[in-house]
Design an enzyme around this catalytic site. Structure first.
Site, PDB file in Angstrom:
ATOM      1  N   ARG A 138       2.994 101.451 105.033  1.00  0.00           N
ATOM      2  CA  ARG A 138       4.011 100.795 104.194  1.00  0.00           C
ATOM      3  C   ARG A 138       4.378 101.671 103.005  1.00  0.00           C
ATOM      4  O   ARG A 138       5.521 101.689 102.571  1.00  0.00           O
ATOM      5  CB  ARG A 138       3.519  99.423 103.746  1.00  0.00           C
ATOM      6  CG  ARG A 138       4.616  98.625 103.050  1.00  0.00           C
ATOM      7  CD  ARG A 138       4.197  97.203 102.781  1.00  0.00           C
ATOM      8  NE  ARG A 138       3.069  97.134 101.881  1.00  0.00           N
ATOM      9  CZ  ARG A 138       2.359  96.035 101.629  1.00  0.00           C
ATOM     10  NH1 ARG A 138       2.690  94.902 102.226  1.00  0.00           N
ATOM     11  NH2 ARG A 138       1.352  96.043 100.792  1.00  0.00           N
ATOM     12  N   LYS A 173       7.962  98.509  98.689  1.00  0.00           N
ATOM     13  CA  LYS A 173       7.145  98.026  97.566  1.00  0.00           C
ATOM     14  C   LYS A 173       7.412  98.939  96.367  1.00  0.00           C
ATOM     15  O   LYS A 173       6.553  99.725  95.949  1.00  0.00           O
ATOM     16  CB  LYS A 173       5.667  98.009  97.977  1.00  0.00           C
ATOM     17  CG  LYS A 173       4.822  97.079  97.121  1.00  0.00           C
ATOM     18  CD  LYS A 173       3.516  96.781  97.821  1.00  0.00           C
ATOM     19  CE  LYS A 173       2.479  96.151  96.928  1.00  0.00           C
ATOM     20  NZ  LYS A 173       2.829  94.870  96.349  1.00  0.00           N
ATOM     21  N   GLU A 222      10.560  84.505  99.605  1.00  0.00           N
ATOM     22  CA  GLU A 222       9.117  84.606  99.358  1.00  0.00           C
ATOM     23  C   GLU A 222       8.713  83.994  98.025  1.00  0.00           C
ATOM     24  O   GLU A 222       9.534  83.402  97.328  1.00  0.00           O
ATOM     25  CB  GLU A 222       8.593  86.032  99.551  1.00  0.00           C
ATOM     26  CG  GLU A 222       9.223  87.099  98.726  1.00  0.00           C
ATOM     27  CD  GLU A 222       8.708  88.497  99.110  1.00  0.00           C
ATOM     28  OE1 GLU A 222       7.573  88.635  99.564  1.00  0.00           O
ATOM     29  OE2 GLU A 222       9.482  89.450  98.919  1.00  0.00           O
TER      30      GLU A 222
HETATM   31  N1  PLP Z   1       5.413  90.013  98.749  1.00  0.00           N
HETATM   32  C1  PLP Z   1       5.431  90.727  97.622  1.00  0.00           C
HETATM   33  C2  PLP Z   1       6.683  90.779  96.839  1.00  0.00           C
HETATM   34  C3  PLP Z   1       4.267  91.392  97.191  1.00  0.00           C
HETATM   35  O1  PLP Z   1       4.265  92.087  96.057  1.00  0.00           O
HETATM   36  C4  PLP Z   1       3.102  91.317  97.968  1.00  0.00           C
HETATM   37  C5  PLP Z   1       1.886  92.017  97.568  1.00  0.00           C
HETATM   38  O2  PLP Z   1       1.600  93.067  98.005  1.00  0.00           O
HETATM   39  C6  PLP Z   1       3.142  90.570  99.150  1.00  0.00           C
HETATM   40  C7  PLP Z   1       4.300  89.928  99.503  1.00  0.00           C
HETATM   41  C8  PLP Z   1       1.931  90.476 100.042  1.00  0.00           C
HETATM   42  O3  PLP Z   1       1.743  91.661 100.759  1.00  0.00           O
HETATM   43  P1  PLP Z   1       0.316  92.084 101.271  1.00  0.00           P
HETATM   44  O4  PLP Z   1      -0.199  90.984 102.087  1.00  0.00           O
HETATM   45  O5  PLP Z   1       0.541  93.311 102.077  1.00  0.00           O
HETATM   46  O6  PLP Z   1      -0.508  92.339 100.064  1.00  0.00           O
HETATM   47  C1  COI Z   2      -0.811  92.462  95.958  1.00  0.00           C
HETATM   48  O1  COI Z   2      -0.935  91.389  96.547  1.00  0.00           O
HETATM   49  O2  COI Z   2      -1.546  93.420  96.170  1.00  0.00           O
HETATM   50  C2  COI Z   2       0.228  92.689  94.992  1.00  0.00           C
HETATM   51  O3  COI Z   2       0.759  93.739  94.988  1.00  0.00           O
HETATM   52  C3  COI Z   2       0.481  91.709  93.979  1.00  0.00           C
HETATM   53  C4  COI Z   2       0.738  92.419  92.708  1.00  0.00           C
HETATM   54  C5  COI Z   2       2.160  92.750  92.495  1.00  0.00           C
HETATM   55  C6  COI Z   2       0.026  91.903  91.535  1.00  0.00           C
END
Ligand code: PLP
Ligand code: COI
Length: 340
Positions: free
Chosen positions: A80, A183, A219
């Site tokens: 990612r 991200k 989301e």
């Molecule tokens: N959506 C957003 C905007 C986020 O910042 C995050 C955190 O990383 C997620 C979803 C969840 O992603 P992940 O499960 O890969 O941490």
């Molecule tokens: C995560 O779930 O790892 C995130 O990135 C959340 C964060 C922006 C605090």
């Protein structure tokens, strides 16, 4: 090392021993530097400062009952991060360098991986930014990739208890053809209006709807949204949300546990029909949602009538977290166990 009250840690920054860095110059990544310096010295015209060339990842290291330290699906984070770098024209890091730096920074800070049973974990924050100067709008020639770690407790103060969410319609975090699937830092800057609005109204996080029509659920703050109905795990398909690794894992896990899985546009009007709703992410893990307040209409959607997470959320939470800490067998090969 200072005394830390592991079970009371918030989701925040704690200084650890070291961070790691590498600089990309003349088309290649340099030696990995290990330093205790918490600051970065960069050119004042660095593209990160002006044009937002920056992305990050969020991962965790988990200490098991056996004392061993585990990582969850690190290759997905590496992949990612490359997707984010590609999206805003930054230099990319391959799996090899990514893993070398993650394992190094965890090893040299292993005293900070919280003990098993404390509920806390070591949050790992890889980040990459344009550190070279440009004045015209163009990608930098130099990039810096760094990782710091910090021991953390739950992202929402409630932990695995129902949280309250506010629907925000007067700001968007990312456009349909914008940077939502990357991200990148800019998305989080854009999300602050919604985050502050939700907090000011007494809610834990905003719910973002699709920006075109405000008809579909996108989301929840820094987490994906899921719902449970008729033994089905339902989660939004959208071009403006982050592809969450936790959500992807929950989809696979739900299927493995015998639930149906639907990844599709989810209409806001479906909310009253859901049996359970929740937010999921690395930081949020699974955070059951107990209340969604539509601030514009005053309508409130309530879940978890007994104040407890629903049975499917509990099952998914226990299985996922059990695998991450090594208590539940991992049939997917998601977990990497460190040998230090
Ligand atoms: N959506 C957003 C905007 C986020 O910042 C995050 C955190 O990383 C997620 C979803 C969840 O992603 P992940 O499960 O890969 O941490
Ligand atoms: C995560 O779930 O790892 C995130 O990135 C959340 C964060 C922006 C605090």
């Amino acid at each position: 090392m200072q005394d830390l009250n592991w079970s009371k840690l918030p989701f925040g920054y704690v200084k650890t021993y070291y961070n790691v860095r590498s600089v990309y110059k003349d088309g290649k990544w340099g030696e990995i530097e290990v330093t205790d310096n918490e600051c970065v010295n960069i050119h004042m015209a660095a593209t990160v400062l002006h044009y937002g060339q920056a992305c990050f990842e969020g991962m965790k290291a988990y200490r098991g009952k056996d004392g061993k330290i585990r990582l969850f699906r690190w290759k997905e984070n590496a992949k990612r991060m490359r997707h984010s770098c590609e999206g805003i024209y930054m230099a990319q890091v391959d799996d090899d360098l990514f893993y070398k730096m993650v394992s190094k920074v965890v090893e040299i800070n292993k005293d900070f991986v919280p003990p098993y049973g404390s509920g806390a974990t070591l949050y790992i924050r890889p980040f990459l930014f344009g550190s070279g100067p440009k004045v015209g709008v163009q990608p930098a020639d130099e990039y810096t990739f760094m990782i710091f770690v910090t021991p953390v407790g739950p992202y929402f103060k409630e932990g695995f208890k129902p949280i309250k969410i506010a629907v925000v319609r007067d700001s968007d975090r990312a456009a349909p053809l914008g940077t939502g699937t990357f991200k990148v830092g800019g998305n989080y800057a854009a999300s602050l209006r919604g985050v502050i609005k939700a907090h000011d109204a007494g809610y834990g996080a905003p719910m973002y709807l699709d920006c075109r029509e405000k008809k579909y659920i996108d989301e929840i703050g820094a987490a994906n949204f899921f719902a449970i109905k008729n033994n089905t795990y339902i989660t939004p398909e959208s071009s403006s949300i982050l592809p969450s690794i936790t959500n992807k894992s929950l989809e696979e896990l739900a299927e493995f546990l015998g639930y149906k899985v639907e990844r599709r546009p989810v209409e806001f009007t479906e909310l009253p029909g859901f049996e359970e709703v929740g937010a999921c992410g690395t930081a949020a893990i699974i955070s059951p949602i107990g209340e969604i307040n539509d601030l514009d209409t005053g309508k409130i959607y309530k879940y978890c009538p007994d104040g407890k997470p629903g049975p499917v959320s509990v099952k998914l939470y226990e299985t996922l977290v059990g695998m991450q800490f090594g208590d539940v067998e991992d049939p997917f090969g998601w977990v990497t166990v460190f040998d230090f």
